[in-house]
Scaffold this motif. Structure first.
Motif, short mmCIF file in Angstrom:
data_model
loop_
_atom_site.label_atom_id
_atom_site.label_comp_id
_atom_site.label_asym_id
_atom_site.label_seq_id
_atom_site.Cartn_x
_atom_site.Cartn_y
_atom_site.Cartn_z
N GLU A 61 0.81 -1.22 0.00
CA GLU A 61 0.00 0.00 0.00
C GLU A 61 0.84 1.27 0.00
O GLU A 61 0.48 2.27 -0.62
CB GLU A 61 -0.92 0.02 1.22
CG GLU A 61 -2.16 -0.83 1.10
CD GLU A 61 -3.10 -0.66 2.27
OE1 GLU A 61 -4.32 -0.75 2.07
OE2 GLU A 61 -2.60 -0.45 3.41
N ASN A 62 1.96 1.23 0.70
CA ASN A 62 2.75 2.45 0.90
C ASN A 62 3.96 2.54 -0.02
O ASN A 62 4.97 3.15 0.33
CB ASN A 62 3.20 2.52 2.37
CG ASN A 62 2.03 2.61 3.33
OD1 ASN A 62 1.09 3.35 3.09
ND2 ASN A 62 2.08 1.84 4.41
N SER A 63 3.86 1.93 -1.17
CA SER A 63 4.94 2.01 -2.15
C SER A 63 4.35 2.09 -3.54
O SER A 63 3.18 1.79 -3.75
CB SER A 63 5.87 0.79 -2.03
OG SER A 63 5.14 -0.40 -2.25
N THR A 64 5.15 2.49 -4.48
CA THR A 64 4.71 2.59 -5.87
C THR A 64 5.20 1.38 -6.65
O THR A 64 6.21 0.76 -6.29
CB THR A 64 5.27 3.86 -6.52
OG1 THR A 64 6.71 3.79 -6.54
CG2 THR A 64 4.84 5.11 -5.74
N PRO A 65 4.51 1.03 -7.74
CA PRO A 65 4.95 -0.11 -8.56
C PRO A 65 6.39 0.01 -9.03
O PRO A 65 7.11 -0.99 -9.14
CB PRO A 65 3.97 -0.09 -9.73
CG PRO A 65 2.73 0.55 -9.19
CD PRO A 65 3.23 1.59 -8.22
N SER A 66 6.83 1.24 -9.30
CA SER A 66 8.20 1.43 -9.79
C SER A 66 9.24 1.04 -8.76
O SER A 66 10.35 0.61 -9.11
CB SER A 66 8.41 2.89 -10.21
OG SER A 66 8.23 3.77 -9.11
N GLU A 67 8.92 1.18 -7.48
CA GLU A 67 9.87 0.80 -6.44
C GLU A 67 10.13 -0.70 -6.43
O GLU A 67 11.18 -1.16 -5.98
CB GLU A 67 9.35 1.23 -5.07
CG GLU A 67 9.33 2.73 -4.84
CD GLU A 67 8.86 3.09 -3.44
OE1 GLU A 67 9.65 2.93 -2.49
OE2 GLU A 67 7.70 3.53 -3.30
N GLU A 70 12.31 -2.21 -10.15
CA GLU A 70 13.78 -2.21 -10.07
C GLU A 70 14.16 -1.75 -8.67
O GLU A 70 14.59 -0.60 -8.47
CB GLU A 70 14.38 -1.29 -11.14
CG GLU A 70 14.14 -1.76 -12.57
CD GLU A 70 14.81 -0.87 -13.58
OE1 GLU A 70 15.53 0.07 -13.16
OE2 GLU A 70 14.63 -1.10 -14.78
N PRO A 71 13.99 -2.63 -7.70
CA PRO A 71 14.21 -2.22 -6.31
C PRO A 71 15.65 -1.81 -6.04
O PRO A 71 16.58 -2.59 -6.23
CB PRO A 71 13.83 -3.47 -5.51
CG PRO A 71 13.98 -4.60 -6.47
CD PRO A 71 13.64 -4.05 -7.81
N ARG A 72 15.81 -0.56 -5.59
CA ARG A 72 17.14 -0.05 -5.27
C ARG A 72 17.37 -0.05 -3.76
O ARG A 72 18.51 -0.21 -3.33
CB ARG A 72 17.29 1.37 -5.82
CG ARG A 72 17.20 1.42 -7.34
CD ARG A 72 17.34 2.84 -7.87
NE ARG A 72 17.25 2.87 -9.33
CZ ARG A 72 17.32 4.00 -10.04
NH1 ARG A 72 17.49 5.16 -9.43
NH2 ARG A 72 17.23 3.94 -11.36
N ARG A 73 16.31 0.13 -3.02
CA ARG A 73 16.47 0.11 -1.56
C ARG A 73 16.63 -1.32 -1.06
O ARG A 73 15.95 -2.23 -1.53
CB ARG A 73 15.27 0.78 -0.89
CG ARG A 73 15.17 2.29 -1.14
CD ARG A 73 14.08 2.90 -0.28
NE ARG A 73 12.76 2.41 -0.65
CZ ARG A 73 11.77 2.26 0.22
NH1 ARG A 73 11.97 2.50 1.51
NH2 ARG A 73 10.60 1.83 -0.18
N VAL A 74 17.50 -1.48 -0.10
CA VAL A 74 17.78 -2.82 0.44
C VAL A 74 16.53 -3.44 1.03
O VAL A 74 16.25 -4.63 0.82
CB VAL A 74 18.90 -2.74 1.51
CG1 VAL A 74 19.06 -4.08 2.19
CG2 VAL A 74 20.21 -2.29 0.88
#
Length: 271
Positions: A61-67, A70-74
């Motif tokens: 819910e609290n994130s966007t599909p783009s995140e 290509e996940p960049r955050r660990v």
């Protein structure tokens, strides 16, 4: 149950890891000692399932599909890996958990664990638990308690997932569709013609159901929801035979076909 108390806590926790997830939750109520061991079991073998249940919805819910693409955050990469581990461990249980989420959230989750239409058989197989609950639980109870919230119909989840990954599930090719629309679909009937291979994937998923009679009814209810052209008149006994032709368990196939015959005979009597 008395014998449990003589076991060291580590050994008891390992024993409880062999229980189904639901039972591992239930035994927490037995005693303080067993509850402690059950918690260790749930954070061991069932850790990924607990992660989906406790944190999955908030993360989606609290994130966007783009995140997620290509996940960049660990933390996002770790969450994605845990989602997929849960799916690998018990996809049917995962489907039941996310069926309690909003439509958009379960669509996004399914596309994360099965990002292309090659996963059709696995998603179909994972629908059994939730379909059983929807058809047999009039009082909407689960794990011995009342479920006060909605649980999505798994056929709708399957269709939503297929759209999300860009290959909308359909019964058969519509002669009136243009070529581009035809290429965007996945067809579960006559799929050997023209290179459409959805029938084999669909049938393979149905073959993983523990209850073949339930699988036959699932097909019937799913066909009613498929995009036009639809209607049960397009499905006959030969289609059910095709879907189960490659099942290794021929007893299961026989039960599936027998139930299909009953459904078709009953529906043909309607005015």
């Amino acid at each position: 149950m008395t014998a449990l108390y003589v076991l060291p806590r580590d050994v008891l926790a390992r024993c409880l890891e062999f229980l189904p997830f639901d039972q591992a939750l239930e035994v927490k109520q037995v005693s303080k000692v067993v509850r402690s061991a059950a918690r260790r079991a749930l954070t061991g073998r069932w850790r990924s399932i607990m992660f989906v249940e406790e944190q999955g919805l908030d993360l989606i819910e609290n994130s966007t599909p783009s995140e997620w693409s290509e996940p960049r955050r660990v933390e996002v990469r770790r969450a994605l890996a845990t989602f997929r581990a849960a799916w690998e461990l018990d996809a049917g249980l995962v489907v039941f958990e996310i069926a309690q989420w909003s439509d958009e959230c379960y669509r996004r989750f399914l596309a994360l664990v099965e990002p292309n239409i090659d996963g059709l058989s696995r998603v179909v197989a994972a629908c059994e638990r939730t379909y059983c609950f929807k058809t047999n639980s009039i009082a909407n109870t689960y794990r011995g308690i009342h479920v006060p919230y909605r649980v999505a119909w798994p056929g709708d989840m399957l269709l939503a997932w297929s759209e999300r990954v860009g290959r909308q599930l359909r019964l058969l090719v519509d002669d009136d569709m243009d070529e581009e629309l035809v290429e965007q679909g996945l067809y579960i009937k006559d799929s050997d013609e023209g290179g459409y291979w959805g029938r084999k994937l669909f049938g393979s998923g149905l073959g993983e159901w523990a209850d073949p009679e339930l699988a036959a009814y699932f097909v019937f209810h799913l066909v009613e929801r498929l995009p036009e052209p639809t209607g049960f008149e397009f499905v006959d006994f030969d289609d059910y035979w095709d879907w189960s032709a490659n099942w290794w368990d021929r007893y299961k196939s026989s039960d599936f076909l027998s139930t299909a015959q009953e459904i078709i005979a009953r529906e043909s009597q309607w005015p």
